[in-house]
Design a protein around this motif. Structure first.
Motif, mmCIF file in Angstrom:
data_model
loop_
_atom_site.group_PDB
_atom_site.id
_atom_site.type_symbol
_atom_site.label_atom_id
_atom_site.label_comp_id
_atom_site.label_asym_id
_atom_site.label_seq_id
_atom_site.Cartn_x
_atom_site.Cartn_y
_atom_site.Cartn_z
ATOM 1 N N ILE A 1 7.519 98.699 27.124
ATOM 2 C CA ILE A 1 8.367 100.077 27.093
ATOM 3 C C ILE A 1 7.310 100.965 27.791
ATOM 4 O O ILE A 1 6.045 100.728 27.975
ATOM 5 N N PRO A 2 7.826 102.021 28.074
ATOM 6 C CA PRO A 2 7.183 102.965 29.148
ATOM 7 C C PRO A 2 6.277 103.735 27.993
ATOM 8 O O PRO A 2 6.401 103.984 26.923
ATOM 9 N N VAL A 3 5.094 104.045 28.590
ATOM 10 C CA VAL A 3 3.818 104.623 27.857
ATOM 11 C C VAL A 3 3.486 105.899 28.697
ATOM 12 O O VAL A 3 3.248 105.908 29.943
ATOM 13 N N ALA A 4 3.195 107.028 28.134
ATOM 14 C CA ALA A 4 2.711 108.425 29.063
ATOM 15 C C ALA A 4 1.234 108.517 28.465
ATOM 16 O O ALA A 4 0.805 108.485 27.362
ATOM 17 N N TYR A 5 0.561 108.657 29.569
ATOM 18 C CA TYR A 5 -0.886 109.072 29.428
ATOM 19 C C TYR A 5 -1.200 110.493 30.001
ATOM 20 O O TYR A 5 -0.572 110.987 31.024
ATOM 21 N N ARG A 6 -2.074 111.060 29.415
ATOM 22 C CA ARG A 6 -2.451 112.368 29.843
ATOM 23 C C ARG A 6 -3.209 112.289 31.051
ATOM 24 O O ARG A 6 -3.279 113.116 32.035
ATOM 25 N N SER A 7 -4.227 111.268 31.388
ATOM 26 C CA SER A 7 -4.730 111.422 32.582
ATOM 27 C C SER A 7 -4.989 109.811 33.056
ATOM 28 O O SER A 7 -4.683 108.705 32.280
ATOM 29 N N TRP A 8 -5.479 109.513 34.128
ATOM 30 C CA TRP A 8 -5.880 108.088 34.597
ATOM 31 C C TRP A 8 -7.007 107.747 33.769
ATOM 32 O O TRP A 8 -7.007 106.484 33.483
ATOM 33 N N MET A 9 -8.055 108.490 33.367
ATOM 34 C CA MET A 9 -8.988 107.955 32.531
ATOM 35 C C MET A 9 -8.647 107.604 31.138
ATOM 36 O O MET A 9 -9.081 106.260 30.898
#
Length: 80
Positions: free
Chosen positions: A10-18
Motif C-alpha cells: 500500500i502507499p506510504v507517506a513519509y515526511r522526509s527522505w531521512m
C-alpha cells in the motif's frame, strides 16, 4: 511530504527522505554499506579520478596523466 509505493504494497507517506531511509533500514535490518572499505581513502591529489591534467609537451593544452600519488588507482591504502 511524498508517497512511496512498492510493488505489492500500500502507499506510504513519509515526511522526509531521512524517515524513508530509517524505515528501510528497520525493515531490512541491514547496516548501511560503507562507500569505501575501511583503511582506504580517496587520493587527495587527483580526488579519486586516478589521473591529473598536465601541460602537453607540444604546448597545445592539457592532457591526462596518471596520478603519481595513487599510481592511477584513485584510492590510497593506509600503511600499517
Amino acid at each position: 511530504m511524498f508517497a512511496v509505493q512498492e510493488p505489492g504494497s500500500i502507499p506510504v507517506a513519509y515526511r522526509s527522505w531521512m524517515d524513508w531511509r530509517e524505515d528501510r533500514q528497520r525493515a531490512t535490518g541491514d547496516d548501511p554499506v560503507p562507500l569505501v572499505p575501511i583503511g582506504v581513502s580517496f587520493c587527495a591529489s587527483c580526488w579519486g579520478q586516478g589521473r591529473t591534467w598536465s601541460q602537453a609537451r607540444n604546448g597545445e593544452g592539457l592532457v591526462p596523466v596518471t596520478c603519481a600519488g595513487c599510481d592511477g588507482e584513485g584510492v590510497v591504502r593506509r600503511r600499517r
